[in-house]
Each structure stands twice: as structure tokens, then as C-alpha cells.
Design a protein around this motif. Sequence first.
Motif, PDB file in Angstrom:
ATOM      1  N   SER A 152       0.833  -1.206   0.000  1.00 27.02           N
ATOM      2  CA  SER A 152       0.000   0.000   0.000  1.00 27.02           C
ATOM      3  C   SER A 152       0.865   1.251   0.000  1.00 27.02           C
ATOM      4  O   SER A 152       0.550   2.243  -0.664  1.00 27.02           O
ATOM      5  CB  SER A 152      -0.920   0.008   1.229  1.00 27.02           C
ATOM      6  OG  SER A 152      -1.852  -1.054   1.164  1.00 27.02           O
ATOM      7  N   ALA A 153       1.975   1.196   0.748  1.00 24.99           N
ATOM      8  CA  ALA A 153       2.880   2.350   0.790  1.00 24.99           C
ATOM      9  C   ALA A 153       3.490   2.603  -0.584  1.00 24.99           C
ATOM     10  O   ALA A 153       3.618   3.747  -1.021  1.00 24.99           O
ATOM     11  CB  ALA A 153       3.978   2.113   1.826  1.00 24.99           C
ATOM     12  N   VAL A 154       3.850   1.519  -1.275  1.00 25.23           N
ATOM     13  CA  VAL A 154       4.402   1.655  -2.632  1.00 25.23           C
ATOM     14  C   VAL A 154       3.348   2.249  -3.566  1.00 25.23           C
ATOM     15  O   VAL A 154       3.639   3.144  -4.369  1.00 25.23           O
ATOM     16  CB  VAL A 154       4.888   0.287  -3.157  1.00 25.23           C
ATOM     17  CG1 VAL A 154       5.250   0.385  -4.633  1.00 25.23           C
ATOM     18  CG2 VAL A 154       6.087  -0.198  -2.350  1.00 25.23           C
ATOM     19  N   SER A 155       2.122   1.751  -3.468  1.00 23.36           N
ATOM     20  CA  SER A 155       1.042   2.270  -4.310  1.00 23.36           C
ATOM     21  C   SER A 155       0.805   3.750  -4.049  1.00 23.36           C
ATOM     22  O   SER A 155       0.629   4.543  -4.981  1.00 23.36           O
ATOM     23  CB  SER A 155      -0.245   1.478  -4.061  1.00 23.36           C
ATOM     24  OG  SER A 155      -0.083   0.120  -4.431  1.00 23.36           O
ATOM     25  N   ALA A 156       0.795   4.119  -2.765  1.00 24.88           N
ATOM     26  CA  ALA A 156       0.570   5.527  -2.419  1.00 24.88           C
ATOM     27  C   ALA A 156       1.705   6.399  -2.952  1.00 24.88           C
ATOM     28  O   ALA A 156       1.476   7.495  -3.478  1.00 24.88           O
ATOM     29  CB  ALA A 156       0.453   5.671  -0.901  1.00 24.88           C
ATOM     30  N   THR A 157       2.949   5.901  -2.840  1.00 24.03           N
ATOM     31  CA  THR A 157       4.101   6.657  -3.348  1.00 24.03           C
ATOM     32  C   THR A 157       4.013   6.833  -4.856  1.00 24.03           C
ATOM     33  O   THR A 157       4.274   7.919  -5.389  1.00 24.03           O
ATOM     34  CB  THR A 157       5.413   5.942  -2.980  1.00 24.03           C
ATOM     35  OG1 THR A 157       5.496   5.810  -1.555  1.00 24.03           O
ATOM     36  CG2 THR A 157       6.611   6.712  -3.483  1.00 24.03           C
ATOM     37  N   ASP A 158       3.640   5.761  -5.553  1.00 25.61           N
ATOM     38  CA  ASP A 158       3.492   5.835  -7.014  1.00 25.61           C
ATOM     39  C   ASP A 158       2.411   6.836  -7.406  1.00 25.61           C
ATOM     40  O   ASP A 158       2.570   7.608  -8.360  1.00 25.61           O
ATOM     41  CB  ASP A 158       3.162   4.456  -7.583  1.00 25.61           C
ATOM     42  CG  ASP A 158       4.339   3.493  -7.490  1.00 25.61           C
ATOM     43  OD1 ASP A 158       5.472   3.983  -7.287  1.00 25.61           O
ATOM     44  OD2 ASP A 158       4.127   2.273  -7.600  1.00 25.61           O
ATOM     45  N   MET A 159       1.293   6.804  -6.677  1.00 29.23           N
ATOM     46  CA  MET A 159       0.197   7.730  -6.982  1.00 29.23           C
ATOM     47  C   MET A 159       0.617   9.179  -6.737  1.00 29.23           C
ATOM     48  O   MET A 159       0.314  10.069  -7.537  1.00 29.23           O
ATOM     49  CB  MET A 159      -1.027   7.388  -6.119  1.00 29.23           C
ATOM     50  CG  MET A 159      -1.719   6.100  -6.500  1.00 29.23           C
ATOM     51  SD  MET A 159      -3.143   5.776  -5.434  1.00 29.23           S
ATOM     52  CE  MET A 159      -3.672   4.191  -6.069  1.00 29.23           C
ATOM     53  N   GLU A 160       1.323   9.411  -5.629  1.00 32.44           N
ATOM     54  CA  GLU A 160       1.780  10.772  -5.324  1.00 32.44           C
ATOM     55  C   GLU A 160       2.780  11.257  -6.376  1.00 32.44           C
ATOM     56  O   GLU A 160       2.756  12.432  -6.775  1.00 32.44           O
ATOM     57  CB  GLU A 160       2.398  10.805  -3.932  1.00 32.44           C
ATOM     58  CG  GLU A 160       1.371  10.634  -2.810  1.00 32.44           C
ATOM     59  CD  GLU A 160       2.027  10.425  -1.454  1.00 32.44           C
ATOM     60  OE1 GLU A 160       3.266  10.278  -1.419  1.00 32.44           O
ATOM     61  OE2 GLU A 160       1.299  10.405  -0.439  1.00 32.44           O
ATOM     62  N   ALA A 161       3.665  10.354  -6.824  1.00 25.93           N
ATOM     63  CA  ALA A 161       4.627  10.721  -7.868  1.00 25.93           C
ATOM     64  C   ALA A 161       3.904  11.035  -9.179  1.00 25.93           C
ATOM     65  O   ALA A 161       4.267  11.980  -9.892  1.00 25.93           O
ATOM     66  CB  ALA A 161       5.626   9.585  -8.076  1.00 25.93           C
ATOM     67  N   ASN A 162       2.878  10.249  -9.475  1.00 27.71           N
ATOM     68  CA  ASN A 162       2.101  10.490 -10.688  1.00 27.71           C
ATOM     69  C   ASN A 162       1.406  11.852 -10.627  1.00 27.71           C
ATOM     70  O   ASN A 162       1.386  12.596 -11.625  1.00 27.71           O
ATOM     71  CB  ASN A 162       1.066   9.373 -10.864  1.00 27.71           C
ATOM     72  CG  ASN A 162       0.259   9.523 -12.136  1.00 27.71           C
ATOM     73  OD1 ASN A 162       0.790   9.870 -13.190  1.00 27.71           O
ATOM     74  ND2 ASN A 162      -1.030   9.264 -12.055  1.00 27.71           N
ATOM     75  N   ILE A 163       0.855  12.186  -9.455  1.00 26.98           N
ATOM     76  CA  ILE A 163       0.201  13.493  -9.291  1.00 26.98           C
ATOM     77  C   ILE A 163       1.218  14.620  -9.459  1.00 26.98           C
ATOM     78  O   ILE A 163       0.940  15.640 -10.104  1.00 26.98           O
ATOM     79  CB  ILE A 163      -0.496  13.572  -7.923  1.00 26.98           C
ATOM     80  CG1 ILE A 163      -1.695  12.620  -7.883  1.00 26.98           C
ATOM     81  CG2 ILE A 163      -0.953  14.991  -7.621  1.00 26.98           C
ATOM     82  CD1 ILE A 163      -2.352  12.504  -6.519  1.00 26.98           C
ATOM     83  N   SER A 164       2.420  14.444  -8.893  1.00 28.26           N
ATOM     84  CA  SER A 164       3.464  15.461  -9.027  1.00 28.26           C
ATOM     85  C   SER A 164       3.852  15.667 -10.484  1.00 28.26           C
ATOM     86  O   SER A 164       4.029  16.804 -10.945  1.00 28.26           O
ATOM     87  CB  SER A 164       4.695  15.060  -8.207  1.00 28.26           C
ATOM     88  OG  SER A 164       4.391  15.000  -6.826  1.00 28.26           O
ATOM     89  N   ASN A 165       3.984  14.558 -11.225  1.00 29.09           N
ATOM     90  CA  ASN A 165       4.320  14.653 -12.653  1.00 29.09           C
ATOM     91  C   ASN A 165       3.218  15.362 -13.431  1.00 29.09           C
ATOM     92  O   ASN A 165       3.491  16.180 -14.320  1.00 29.09           O
ATOM     93  CB  ASN A 165       4.564  13.264 -13.228  1.00 29.09           C
ATOM     94  CG  ASN A 165       5.815  12.607 -12.678  1.00 29.09           C
ATOM     95  OD1 ASN A 165       6.746  13.302 -12.249  1.00 29.09           O
ATOM     96  ND2 ASN A 165       5.859  11.290 -12.669  1.00 29.09           N
ATOM     97  N   LEU A 166       1.981  15.040 -13.104  1.00 29.84           N
ATOM     98  CA  LEU A 166       0.857  15.686 -13.782  1.00 29.84           C
ATOM     99  C   LEU A 166       0.801  17.179 -13.466  1.00 29.84           C
ATOM    100  O   LEU A 166       0.498  17.998 -14.342  1.00 29.84           O
ATOM    101  CB  LEU A 166      -0.459  15.006 -13.368  1.00 29.84           C
ATOM    102  CG  LEU A 166      -0.688  13.590 -13.912  1.00 29.84           C
ATOM    103  CD1 LEU A 166      -1.912  12.950 -13.248  1.00 29.84           C
ATOM    104  CD2 LEU A 166      -0.883  13.620 -15.422  1.00 29.84           C
ATOM    105  N   MET A 167       1.101  17.531 -12.223  1.00 29.05           N
ATOM    106  CA  MET A 167       1.109  18.947 -11.843  1.00 29.05           C
ATOM    107  C   MET A 167       2.230  19.695 -12.566  1.00 29.05           C
ATOM    108  O   MET A 167       2.057  20.843 -12.999  1.00 29.05           O
ATOM    109  CB  MET A 167       1.285  19.070 -10.331  1.00 29.05           C
ATOM    110  CG  MET A 167       0.112  18.534  -9.515  1.00 29.05           C
ATOM    111  SD  MET A 167      -1.408  19.503  -9.724  1.00 29.05           S
ATOM    112  CE  MET A 167      -0.988  20.982  -8.808  1.00 29.05           C
ATOM    113  N   ALA A 168       3.403  19.043 -12.696  1.00 29.81           N
ATOM    114  CA  ALA A 168       4.514  19.669 -13.423  1.00 29.81           C
ATOM    115  C   ALA A 168       4.157  19.860 -14.896  1.00 29.81           C
ATOM    116  O   ALA A 168       4.449  20.908 -15.490  1.00 29.81           O
ATOM    117  CB  ALA A 168       5.765  18.812 -13.285  1.00 29.81           C
TER     118      ALA A 168
END
Length: 346
Positions: A152-168
Motif C-alpha cells: 500500500s505504501a508503494v502504491s501511495a508513493t506511485d500515486m503521489e509521484a504520478n500526481i506530481s508529474n501531472l502537476m509539473a
Amino acid sequence: MAPRRFYGFFPHPLKEIFERIAKHKKVIVASTLAFALGAGVYSLVKEPTYAYSSCISMGITGTTNQGLPIYVETPKSAIAAISNAYLPKAIHEFNTSHKNSRYAGKDFEVKNPDESPLVCVDTTGSKAKESDLATIINSSLAPLLANNEKLSAVSATDMEANISNLMAARQNLTSSLKNLDNQKQAVLQELKLMQSKQAIISAESAALEKQIKLAQQHLPEATSESHNSGSAIAMIIQNNELSHFQQRLYQLALELRVGLPKEITALNNQLKSLERQQSDINAQLRTNQSQIASAKTALAALQKTTVIRPVQRSSLPVGPGKLELGLLGAFLGLFIGIGYALIKSM
């Protein structure tokens, strides 16, 4: 005349069987009563058996296009891990540390009720074994919970990274859109300048046309008076001015009809190109915004694998009760007595 027995109405083979049984009816009755009594006594001294169960809810990271849950680890995979690894290890460790205990994997059942996100470990036992059973079940679920916590921690990290990339990406698109808007404003300013230039050229052309008409009106007079040298010089000067005015008028007409339209067309084409680029970027921004919203929703919907029902004992005993045991004993005694009677009379 002797009364007919109830079995007298049956065909001969069955009649013979009932006659044999009737000869030993005391044995049959005694056997039935004895087994019923034994079953009744057993039901009184037997320690009640209860059902024990603990359930966990598997973590969910989102849903598919068909609305099905996407699990951190599927219930099927979790059942296999518990049944084949975690539960046998928990039983072995418990039996090793408690030398008088002899629990086995067959005493426990791992299942997924109604294809839900739940995975449950069930077993049965007496109240005296409640602590033992709870220890084994909890020990079998602990590694799965820890492993799923990491997933779950890995999934959450991946999702947060994806959101950061989308925001950039959104920031880059916004910057590009702003740059295009600046270019568009510059082109519009140039178009305004072209319009002003067009008005100035038109005004200058109109003034030149008046001067040319005026010069052309005075030219015949100068030609008729060209008999002296002074008049000839004046006529030459007028002709030169007229030629200059006409040349300038031609240049202005060329600029007005060819140069300016060409520049305006180029600026309009550039403006349309910038508008198309703006439209494309706006579409990308809408898609990006939708992706960001979906990613944030998925992150908010991320569910960890958790214990939703700790080990619980059923409120009522399971298995046959006293009445059921008594009836089972009576039926068993009856069948044994009948069997004895048939064998004895052969």
C-alpha cells in the motif's frame, strides 16, 4: 385363530425379515435405549464446541473500467499465502512453543466469503482453546498485513509521484499557453500597426493625387509660356515634381495593394496558428486536469488491508445439541440392534 402380525401383509421375504427382528425385539429395544442413554450422557459431559473467526479486508487501490476493485493483493492470492505459508508456520511455531498442543492445518479454513474483499480464517474449538486459536489465527494474518502495508505504501508513493508529474506537466502547459498568448498579443498589435499604416498610406496617396491633379492643371500654362528661358526652367521643375509625385504614388499604391496585404495575410496566418496551438494546449490542460482529479480520487480511495473483525467466538455452540446427540444415539442403537437380530437369526 391367532391374530395376524402387522408384517403379515408384506411379501414373504420381508415377512421373514420382520419375524427375525421380532424374535429379538428386547435386544433391539435395549440397544436403542443404551445408545440413546450413552449419547445423552456424552452430551452432558462433552465440552461445548464454538466457532472462531477473524476477517481482514483486502486493500483496494481503485476500480477498473467495469467497476471491479483493484486490490493491493487479490483475496485469492492472500488465501494461497495464508494457507500454504503463514498458517502452517504459525501452527508449527505454536506447537513448538507449547509442547502439549497438537493443532493442524486441517483444523482451520481460509476462505473468501461471497467473493467480497474479505479473507477469513475460521476454526472450531472449546472455550478453553480460545486463547490458543486466537494466537494462531493472529499469527497467520500478521505477515499478510505487514506485506500489504508495504504494498500500500508503494502504491501511495506511485500515486503521489504520478500526481506530481501531472502537476509539473500542467505548469509547463500553462507556461506555454501564456507564451502563446503573449505572441498572439504581439501579432494583434502588429495588425493594428498595419491598419494604421494602411490609413496613413491611404491619406498620403489621396494628398498626392490632389497634388498631381493640381500640377497637371498648371502644366499646360507652363508649356504655353515656355518661349523664354525662365518659363522653360519652371516647366522642367513642374514636370520633375509631377514625375516625383507619380512615382511616389505608384510606390504607395504598390505598398497598399501588395506589400501591406501580404504582411497582413502573414500576420493573420500566424494568428490562426497561435490560436490552434492555444486550442490544443487548452485541450491538453482539460485532459491533464481530469487526470489529476482521477489520480487524487484514487489516492483518497486507497484502502489499506485491515482487520475488520478480530478473533471472535460464536455466541452459541456449534454442532449437534443434546437432543440431536440423543436421537443420533437412539438411531445408532436401533440399527445395531436390528443388525444383531438379523445376524443372530441366520
